[in-house]
Scaffold this motif. Sequence first.
Motif, PDB file in Angstrom:
ATOM      1  N   MET A  39       0.853  -1.201   0.000  1.00  8.55           N
ATOM      2  CA  MET A  39       0.000   0.000   0.000  1.00  8.55           C
ATOM      3  C   MET A  39       0.886   1.247   0.000  1.00  8.55           C
ATOM      4  N   SER A  40       0.605   2.169  -0.938  1.00 17.83           N
ATOM      5  CA  SER A  40       1.445   3.358  -1.044  1.00 17.83           C
ATOM      6  C   SER A  40       1.177   4.325   0.100  1.00 17.83           C
ATOM      7  N   GLU A  41       2.181   5.126   0.375  1.00 12.10           N
ATOM      8  CA  GLU A  41       2.063   6.108   1.453  1.00 12.10           C
ATOM      9  C   GLU A  41       1.112   7.215   1.049  1.00 12.10           C
ATOM     10  N   PRO A  42       0.254   7.684   1.954  1.00 14.44           N
ATOM     11  CA  PRO A  42      -0.679   8.760   1.602  1.00 14.44           C
ATOM     12  C   PRO A  42       0.061  10.053   1.273  1.00 14.44           C
ATOM     13  N   MET A  43      -0.570  10.872   0.451  1.00 13.72           N
ATOM     14  CA  MET A  43       0.009  12.171   0.139  1.00 13.72           C
ATOM     15  C   MET A  43       0.002  13.073   1.371  1.00 13.72           C
ATOM     16  N   VAL A  44      -1.091  12.998   2.158  1.00 12.79           N
ATOM     17  CA  VAL A  44      -1.209  13.775   3.391  1.00 12.79           C
ATOM     18  C   VAL A  44      -1.591  12.826   4.522  1.00 12.79           C
ATOM     19  N   ALA A  45      -0.874  12.914   5.627  1.00 12.12           N
ATOM     20  CA  ALA A  45      -1.214  12.134   6.814  1.00 12.12           C
ATOM     21  C   ALA A  45      -1.161  13.063   8.023  1.00 12.12           C
ATOM     22  N   VAL A  46      -2.314  13.273   8.640  1.00 12.58           N
ATOM     23  CA  VAL A  46      -2.441  14.151   9.802  1.00 12.58           C
ATOM     24  C   VAL A  46      -2.780  13.284  11.005  1.00 12.58           C
ATOM     25  N   GLU A  47      -2.078  13.483  12.104  1.00 10.44           N
ATOM     26  CA  GLU A  47      -2.296  12.648  13.283  1.00 10.44           C
ATOM     27  C   GLU A  47      -2.289  13.506  14.539  1.00 10.44           C
ATOM     28  N   GLY A  48      -3.416  13.487  15.273  1.00 13.05           N
ATOM     29  CA  GLY A  48      -3.504  14.152  16.567  1.00 13.05           C
ATOM     30  C   GLY A  48      -3.204  15.636  16.539  1.00 13.05           C
ATOM     31  N   LEU A  49      -3.658  16.322  15.472  1.00 13.32           N
ATOM     32  CA  LEU A  49      -3.288  17.723  15.284  1.00 13.32           C
ATOM     33  C   LEU A  49      -4.090  18.640  16.207  1.00 13.32           C
ATOM     34  N   THR A  50      -3.370  19.460  16.963  1.00 16.95           N
ATOM     35  CA  THR A  50      -3.986  20.391  17.911  1.00 16.95           C
ATOM     36  C   THR A  50      -3.430  21.791  17.677  1.00 16.95           C
ATOM     37  N   ARG A  51      -4.331  22.771  17.656  1.00 14.65           N
ATOM     38  CA  ARG A  51      -3.901  24.163  17.518  1.00 14.65           C
ATOM     39  C   ARG A  51      -4.862  25.048  18.282  1.00 14.65           C
TER      40      ARG A  51
ATOM     41  N   SER B  95      -7.294  13.950  13.026  1.00 12.44           N
ATOM     42  CA  SER B  95      -6.519  12.905  12.349  1.00 12.44           C
ATOM     43  C   SER B  95      -7.242  12.466  11.080  1.00 12.44           C
ATOM     44  N   PHE B  96      -6.504  12.330   9.983  1.00 12.77           N
ATOM     45  CA  PHE B  96      -7.043  11.795   8.732  1.00 12.77           C
ATOM     46  C   PHE B  96      -5.885  11.648   7.745  1.00 12.77           C
ATOM     47  N   SER B  97      -6.147  11.008   6.615  1.00 12.67           N
ATOM     48  CA  SER B  97      -5.152  10.893   5.556  1.00 12.67           C
ATOM     49  C   SER B  97      -5.822  11.079   4.210  1.00 12.67           C
ATOM     50  N   VAL B  98      -5.018  11.460   3.221  1.00 12.57           N
ATOM     51  CA  VAL B  98      -5.494  11.670   1.854  1.00 12.57           C
ATOM     52  C   VAL B  98      -4.551  10.928   0.918  1.00 12.57           C
ATOM     53  N   ALA B  99      -5.102  10.047   0.102  1.00 14.68           N
ATOM     54  CA  ALA B  99      -4.287   9.273  -0.826  1.00 14.68           C
ATOM     55  C   ALA B  99      -3.906  10.108  -2.047  1.00 14.68           C
ATOM     56  N   SER B 100      -2.826   9.725  -2.700  1.00 12.19           N
ATOM     57  CA  SER B 100      -2.413  10.406  -3.925  1.00 12.19           C
ATOM     58  C   SER B 100      -3.510  10.316  -4.975  1.00 12.19           C
ATOM     59  N   GLY B 101      -3.791  11.438  -5.636  1.00 11.13           N
ATOM     60  CA  GLY B 101      -4.787  11.466  -6.689  1.00 11.13           C
ATOM     61  C   GLY B 101      -6.212  11.644  -6.221  1.00 11.13           C
ATOM     62  N   GLU B 102      -6.436  11.789  -4.920  1.00  9.49           N
ATOM     63  CA  GLU B 102      -7.786  12.023  -4.409  1.00  9.49           C
ATOM     64  C   GLU B 102      -8.155  13.501  -4.474  1.00  9.49           C
ATOM     65  N   LEU B 103      -9.446  13.749  -4.605  1.00  8.92           N
ATOM     66  CA  LEU B 103     -10.002  15.083  -4.411  1.00  8.92           C
ATOM     67  C   LEU B 103     -10.877  14.993  -3.168  1.00  8.92           C
TER      68      LEU B 103
ATOM     69  N   THR C 275       1.223  15.597  14.319  1.00  2.00           N
ATOM     70  CA  THR C 275       2.143  15.556  13.184  1.00  2.00           C
ATOM     71  C   THR C 275       1.398  15.754  11.872  1.00  2.00           C
ATOM     72  N   VAL C 276       2.119  16.326  10.919  1.00  2.00           N
ATOM     73  CA  VAL C 276       1.640  16.459   9.544  1.00  2.00           C
ATOM     74  C   VAL C 276       2.737  15.918   8.632  1.00  2.00           C
ATOM     75  N   ARG C 277       2.374  14.936   7.812  1.00  4.34           N
ATOM     76  CA  ARG C 277       3.298  14.412   6.816  1.00  4.34           C
ATOM     77  C   ARG C 277       2.737  14.720   5.432  1.00  4.34           C
ATOM     78  N   VAL C 278       3.586  15.276   4.588  1.00  4.45           N
ATOM     79  CA  VAL C 278       3.219  15.593   3.210  1.00  4.45           C
ATOM     80  C   VAL C 278       4.216  14.902   2.295  1.00  4.45           C
ATOM     81  N   ALA C 279       3.708  14.081   1.404  1.00  6.55           N
ATOM     82  CA  ALA C 279       4.559  13.308   0.490  1.00  6.55           C
ATOM     83  C   ALA C 279       5.604  12.510   1.264  1.00  6.55           C
ATOM     84  N   GLY C 280       5.181  11.965   2.408  1.00  9.27           N
ATOM     85  CA  GLY C 280       6.057  11.132   3.213  1.00  9.27           C
ATOM     86  C   GLY C 280       7.019  11.863   4.114  1.00  9.27           C
ATOM     87  N   LYS C 281       6.949  13.195   4.132  1.00  8.44           N
ATOM     88  CA  LYS C 281       7.901  13.991   4.913  1.00  8.44           C
ATOM     89  C   LYS C 281       7.189  14.665   6.084  1.00  8.44           C
TER      90      LYS C 281
END
Length: 231
Positions: free
Chosen positions: A1-13, A29-37, A65-71
Amino acid sequence: MSEPMVAVEGLTRTYRTGKVEVPALRGASFSVASGELVAIKGRSGSGKTTLLNLIGGLDTADAGTVRVAGKDIGGLPEDDLLALRRDVIGFVFQSHGLIPVLSAAENVEVPLRLARTAPAERDKRVQVLLGLVGLADHAEQRPYELSGGQRQRVAIARALANRPRLLLADEPTGQLDSETAAAIMPLLRAVVASEGVTVLVATHDQALLGEADRVLHLEDGAITETPVPAA
């Protein structure tokens, strides 16, 4: 399974105004797969802009945490964040933010100049993008000569200039009439198909949600998934 384009976990502001604390996000918390709208809906002031700003590296979370394109972008130095926003993420705001003295083509060209793209390649890319958004015949017009919908189309073309992998659109129809606004989400769908870009759009406009692959509901600082409205 490919890594999501966006992965948000426990984000607080939480924002602070004097002695008053205003929580915008509470462990989202949520994730967005590559190519999704994916659409994020919620009432005005629900934290949609805060969320997109955190994903785009324009703001810093209190926790999570926020990961974008695996970073993981939370600990990136400013130079790396600038490179991320230049090369990986495109932004479309409620107000188009075009430069008034530049033509539509010149506005789209700005990010390409900042990236030091060769002139011939710049010209070709601008033509492709203005064609994509249906404005090939308006390349030389300045923003004041364009309608609100046309200006927002130029803004979308500009956001795509450097071939980003992720497009963040914050209430892109918020200042448009309903008829004009109805054309923006299908355009974003076309962008996904032609450019292969992942799109995350924040809106509270119910009429626009039907074009999304998924709809995330932001309420009380938390994210839940809701059914996509029937067309």
